[in-house]
Enzyme design. Structure first.
Site, PDB file in Angstrom:
ATOM      1  CB  CYS A 120      -6.608 -25.069  10.611  1.00 33.90           C
ATOM      2  SG  CYS A 120      -7.398 -24.528  12.145  1.00 33.90           S
TER       3      CYS A 120
ATOM      4  CG  ASP B 264      -5.229   6.658  -2.205  1.00 36.35           C
ATOM      5  OD1 ASP B 264      -4.245   6.386  -1.478  1.00 36.35           O
ATOM      6  OD2 ASP B 264      -6.354   6.180  -2.008  1.00 36.35           O
TER       7      ASP B 264
ATOM      8  CB  CYS C 140     -11.751 -26.038  10.489  1.00 35.09           C
ATOM      9  SG  CYS C 140     -10.185 -25.240  10.107  1.00 35.09           S
TER      10      CYS C 140
ATOM     11  CG  ASP D  53      -6.011  -4.974   2.210  1.00 34.52           C
ATOM     12  OD1 ASP D  53      -5.748  -4.491   3.324  1.00 34.52           O
ATOM     13  OD2 ASP D  53      -6.521  -4.308   1.283  1.00 34.52           O
TER      14      ASP D  53
ATOM     15  N   GLY E  77      -1.407   6.076   1.823  1.00 36.03           N
ATOM     16  CA  GLY E  77      -2.484   7.064   1.788  1.00 36.03           C
ATOM     17  C   GLY E  77      -3.477   6.915   2.918  1.00 36.03           C
TER      18      GLY E  77
ATOM     19  CG  HIS F 272      -9.989 -21.272  12.860  1.00 38.84           C
ATOM     20  ND1 HIS F 272     -10.459 -22.429  12.275  1.00 38.84           N
ATOM     21  CD2 HIS F 272     -11.073 -20.424  12.924  1.00 38.84           C
ATOM     22  CE1 HIS F 272     -11.751 -22.308  12.014  1.00 38.84           C
ATOM     23  NE2 HIS F 272     -12.149 -21.106  12.398  1.00 38.84           N
TER      24      HIS F 272
ATOM     25  CB  CYS G 218      -9.882 -27.022  14.046  1.00 44.38           C
ATOM     26  SG  CYS G 218     -10.598 -25.370  13.838  1.00 44.38           S
TER      27      CYS G 218
ATOM     28  CG  ASP H 202      -2.061   0.945   1.143  1.00 47.47           C
ATOM     29  OD1 ASP H 202      -2.145   1.658   0.122  1.00 47.47           O
ATOM     30  OD2 ASP H 202      -2.869   0.985   2.080  1.00 47.47           O
ATOM     31  CB  SER H 203       0.560   4.455  -1.676  1.00 45.02           C
ATOM     32  OG  SER H 203      -0.695   4.918  -1.193  1.00 45.02           O
TER      33      SER H 203
ATOM     34  N   GLY I 109     -11.595   4.308  -0.794  1.00 45.64           N
ATOM     35  CA  GLY I 109     -12.586   5.193  -0.196  1.00 45.64           C
ATOM     36  C   GLY I 109     -13.836   4.518   0.291  1.00 45.64           C
TER      37      GLY I 109
END
Length: 675
Positions: A307, A148, A305, A267, A97, A336, A310, A94-95, A217
Site C-alpha cells: 500500500c 431493531d 504490504c 463492518d 437501532g 494501510h 508502506c 444501518d437502521s 446483538g
C-alpha cells in the site's frame, strides 16, 4: 425471490466458511467482504479514491446520523447517497437501532418506535420502522436494514425476549414500508446469549421475504467464546441461499473466526478508529506507533504490504505524525489498515476456493493475535513504577470497568481469569452451587455412611478462587464429612500476585492461602479438612493422587493450557477413573462444541451446566451414567447432535480422514445417545 441473485460458489471442507457472489443496484459483491464504516456519508480521514485504491467495494452509512444531518430532503434533491458522496459502488445503510441503544439515558422505547432528542437541534424525534425505511429509501442505499431493538448481550432472559419480539414486529413493519422499492433489505436476528431465543428469532424472520439476514446483538458485552458460539449458532439457522452479515464485528481475528463459522459480510470502525491513535495491523502483528520504540525505526510499516503508506513512509515518520496529532498520520495508517482487512478477506476467499481454508484458519489464528505488547520480537513496553506491584512475570491484575472487582490477566495471551463476572461469585455459582457441594458434604450424604473423605480436584489453582469457595462452603456446613482438596498448578505467579495484592482479593482473607503458598498444604485446626498443592503439569501429576468425587476443571485457557482440552488427554483421564467405583463429576466453564465433543470421545457422560454471567450454559460431565434424575435430564441429546452436525468443530482439523471417522463413530455411538 431475493433481489440480490445470491450465488453460493464454494464451501470449505471441515469448516463452515463459504464464498459467494451477489448483485446489488450498484454492482457485484464477492464474499467474504469487509465494509468500511462511512457513518456520515464518509469514511473518516479517507477519500473515495483512497478507499477504492485500498480495495473497498461496499460502504456502510448510518441512517440515524444522516436523518439528523443533512436530512432526507437533501438526499432526495441530490439524487441519493451515491451521487452525493461521489461513490459508485454499493452502500449498505444501518437502521439506527444500535445508535439508539447507545443513548440509554436519552431515549424512550415504545411499540411505535424510539423517541429521542436530536443532538443537532434538540428536537424530539420518533424513529419508527416506517421513518427509518423512508429515510433509507431517500438515501438510496443498495441494502437497507430493518429497525431493531438492540440490547446488551448480557441482558436477562425476559429483557432479551421482549427486545427480540419487538424486533420481529418492527421487521414486518419495515418490510411493509419498503413497498415496491428495488432496494434490498436484511432482517436482524436477535436473542442475546440464549440459544432458544436465537432459534425463535431466526425461525420468525426467515418466514419473511428478506434478501439476506444479519446477526445482531453481539460485540455488546459477551465474551469472545460466547460471541463465537452464538455467531456459529445463528449462522447455522439462516438459509444457505442468502447472505449472512455479522454486525459491528470486528478485529482481524474476529473476522477469521466468523468466516470459519459461515458469515459472509462484516463492518466495523476499528481499522480507521484505531488508526487515529497510531494502531496498525500488520503481518508481524498489531503495532502501536505512538510508542517511543518506533521513534528511530527506518523500516516501513509492513514488509509484506504494497500500500502507499508502506511503500513511501517509515515507522519513524508515522510515529512523528501520530505524536503531533497530524491528520496525515491517521489517513496513512487507516489506508494501510483497510488494505490489510481487504487483503485478509481476499485471502480467505481464495483459500475457500482452494479447499484448504481449515488448515489456513489454524495457522492464521496465531498470526492475527500477535502484538508489539506481547511478542518479544516486537519490543516490550516498560511498565510505570506505580503499577509494578500489580505485575508478576507474565501476569497482571486489572480492575473491571465498574471498579467492582479485580481479576488476573495473562499479558502474553491477553486472556483474563473470570473476565466478565466477579471471580468469587462465579466460583460459587459455577462450581459450588452447581455441584451441590454442601449437600454432598452433609452428614446425611452417602459418603458419611461409607466413612470416607470427599475428594475434590481443583485443576488450575489460579488465584485460588475456586478452592477458597470450596473451603467457605465446607466451613458453613454443620458437622460435614471429611474433605480432601487437591489443587493442581504449574505456575504459581497468578497466586503469588493475588497474595501480593490481597486487598483486591477478599476471598484470600484466610489462613489457608498463606500456608499453601509457604508449605504447599493446610489442615483445618478444627479437623476434617485438608488442602494440598501439587505443582507441575497436571497431565503428568494426576496419576499419583486420590481419585476424586468432584473436579473443578478450570485450566486457565484453551490457548495456554491447550493439552488439557485435547481429546487424547481427556481419554487418558477418563481411563484413569475407570479403576474406581466412584461416579466422578467434572464441572467446567466451557460449553463449546469442541470441548463437549472431546469429553464424549473420551467416554464421559456429558450434560448441560447452568449459565453464569453472560454464558447461557456451562458443562457438567460424569465418568458413569448419572443416577440423579435432575442430572440425567440435562444430558446432551438429539438436539445437541443436530447443532453439532452444523458446527465447524464436528471434525478435528489436525486429524486425517481415518482418525476423524473413528472420532465421529466414538461420539455418535456413545451410550448416552442410545437411551
Amino acid at each position: 425471490m431475493s433481489r440480490l441473485n445470491f450465488l453460493l460458489e464454494a464451501e470449505a471442507p471441515h469448516s463452515n466458511a463459504r464464498a459467494a457472489t451477489f448483485t446489488t443496484l450498484h454492482g457485484k459483491v464477492q464474499t467474504p467482504i469487509f465494509m468500511p464504516v462511512g457513518t456520515q456519508a464518509t469514511v473518516r480521514a479517507q477519500t473515495v479514491d483512497s478507499l477504492k485504491a485500498m480495495g473497498s467495494r461496499v460502504l456502510l452509512a448510518n441512517t440515524y446520523h444522516l436523518l439528523l444531518r443533512p436530512g432526507a430532503e437533501v438526499f432526495r434533491k441530490m439524487g441519493g447517497i451515491h451521487k452525493f458522496m461521489n461513490w459508485d459502488f454499493p452502500v449498505l445503510t444501518d437502521s439506527g437501532g444500535f445508535q439508539i441503544f447507545s443513548l440509554p439515558n436519552s431515549r424512550k422505547m415504545t411499540e411505535e418506535g424510539a423517541l429521542f432528542r436530536s443532538y443537532v437541534d434538540g428536537k424530539m424525534i420518533l424513529l419508527s420502522p416506517e421513518l427509518s425505511i423512508d429515510m433509507q429509501r431517500a438515501i438510496g442505499s443498495d441494502i437497507m436494514m430493518v429497525l431493531d431493538q438492540c440490547i446488551p448481550s448480557t441482558a436477562d432472559y425476559a429483557k432479551a425476549k421482549d427486545a427480540m419480539e419487538i424486533t420481529h414486529r418492527w421487521a414486518k413493519r419495515s418490510l411493509d414500508a419498503r413497498g415496491d422499492s428495488s432496494q434490498s433489505m436484511f432482517g436482524i436476528v436477535q436473542g442475546a446469549c440464549f440459544p432458544d431465543l436465537r432459534k425463535e428469532s431466526a425461525k420468525a424472520l426467515t418466514q419473511m421475504s428478506f434478501d439476506g439476514f444479519a446477526i445482531g446483538g453481539l460485540a455488546v458485552g459477551e465474551t469472545k467464546e460466547e460471541r463465537n458460539d452464538f455467531c456459529e449458532l445463528s449462522a447455522s439457522l439462516l438459509p444457505k441461499h442468502l447472505p449472512r452479515y455479522l454486525m459491528g464485528v470486528g478485529t482481524p481475528i474476529d473476522l477469521l473466526e466468523a468466516v470459519h463459522r459461515g458469515v459472509d459480510m462484516f463492518d466495523c470502525t476499528i481499522p480507521t478508529e484505531l488508526a487515529q491513535h497510531g494502531v496498525a495491523y500488520t503481518s508481524a502483528g498489531k503495532l502501536q506507533l505512538h510508542r517511543t520504540i518506533y521513534k528511530f525505526e527506518e523500516s516501513k510499516l509492513d514488509e509484506n504490504c504494497e500500500c502507499p503508506c508502506c511503500q513511501n513512509y517509515s515507522r519513524s515518520y508515522l510515529h512523528h505524525l501520530i505524536k503531533t496529532s497530524e491528520i496525515l498520520g491517521w489517513h496513512l495508517i487507516a489506508m494501510h489498515n483497510l488494505n490489510f482487512y481487504h487483503r485478509l478477506m481476499a485471502e480467505m476467499r481464495a483459500r475457500i476456493f482452494e479447499g484448504n481454508f481449515a488448515s489456513y484458519y489454524s495457522q492464521k489464528k496465531e498470526e492475527l493475535t500477535r502484538s508489539d505488547n506481547v511478542d518479544p520480537s516486537l519490543h516490550k513496553k516498560r511498565t510505570p513504577k506505580a503499577q509494578r506491584k500489580r505485575i508478576l512475570g507474565d501476569y497482571e491484575i486489572r480492575e473491571n470497568k465498574e471498579g467492582k472487582y479485580w481479576s488476573v490477566r495473562q499479558r502474553s495471551s491477553g486472556e483474563t481469569m473470570h473476565s466478565v463476572n466477579n471471580p468469587s461469585q462465579e466460583a460459587k455459582s459455577l462450581y459450588i452451587v452447581q455441584s451441590k457441594l454442601s449437600e454432598k458434604l452433609s452428614v446425611d450424604s452417602s459418603l458419611s455412611k461409607n466413612s470416607r473423605p470427599f475428594v475434590i480436584w481443583d485443576v488450575g489453582l489460579g488465584a485460588a478462587t475456586n478452592s477458597m469457595a470450596a473451603i467457605q462452603c465446607y466451613e458453613e456446613v454443620d458437622s460435614p464429612v471429611p474433605m480432601n482438596m487437591i489443587s493442581f498448578e504449574c505456575d504459581l505467579d497468578p497466586f503469588r500476585l493475588a497474595m501480593r495484592n490481597i486487598g483486591c482479593f477478599p476471598h484470600l482473607f484466610h489462613k489457608a492461602p498463606r500456608s499453601i503458598l509457604d508449605k504447599g498444604n493446610w489442615t483445618s485446626p478444627f479437623g476434617g479438612l485438608t488442602w494440598n498443592l501439587v505443582l507441575g503439569d497436571f497431565a503428568e501429576t494426576f496419576r499419583e493422587e486420590q481419585t476424586p468425587d468432584l473436579i473443578f476443571y478450570d485450566p486457565f485457557s484453551f490457548k495456554t493450557d491447550s493439552k488439557l482440552w485435547e481429546p487424547e488427554f481427556l481419554k487418558e483421564l477418563f481411563t484413569f477413573f475407570q479403576n474406581d467405583s466412584k461416579n466422578t463429576m467434572l464441572v467446567t466453564y466451557s460449553a463449546s462444541t469442541a470441548v463437549r465433543s472431546s469429553l464424549l470421545y473420551a467416554g464421559f457422560w456429558v450434560g448441560r451446566g447452568k449459565g453464569t454471567g453472560p454464558k447461557s450454559e456451562t458443562t457438567v460431565a460424569y465418568t458413569k451414567r448419572p443416577q440423579n434424575p435432575d442430572e440425567f435430564s440435562q444430558l446432551l441429546g438429539a438436539e445437541w447432535l443436530g447443532r453439532r452436525e452444523r458446527s465447524h468443530a464436528r471434525y478435528r482439523i489436525e486429524w486425517n480422514e481415518e482418525e476423524n471417522k473413528i472420532w465421529e463413530e466414538s461420539i455418535l455411538s456413545h451410550s448416552q445417545f442410545q437411551i
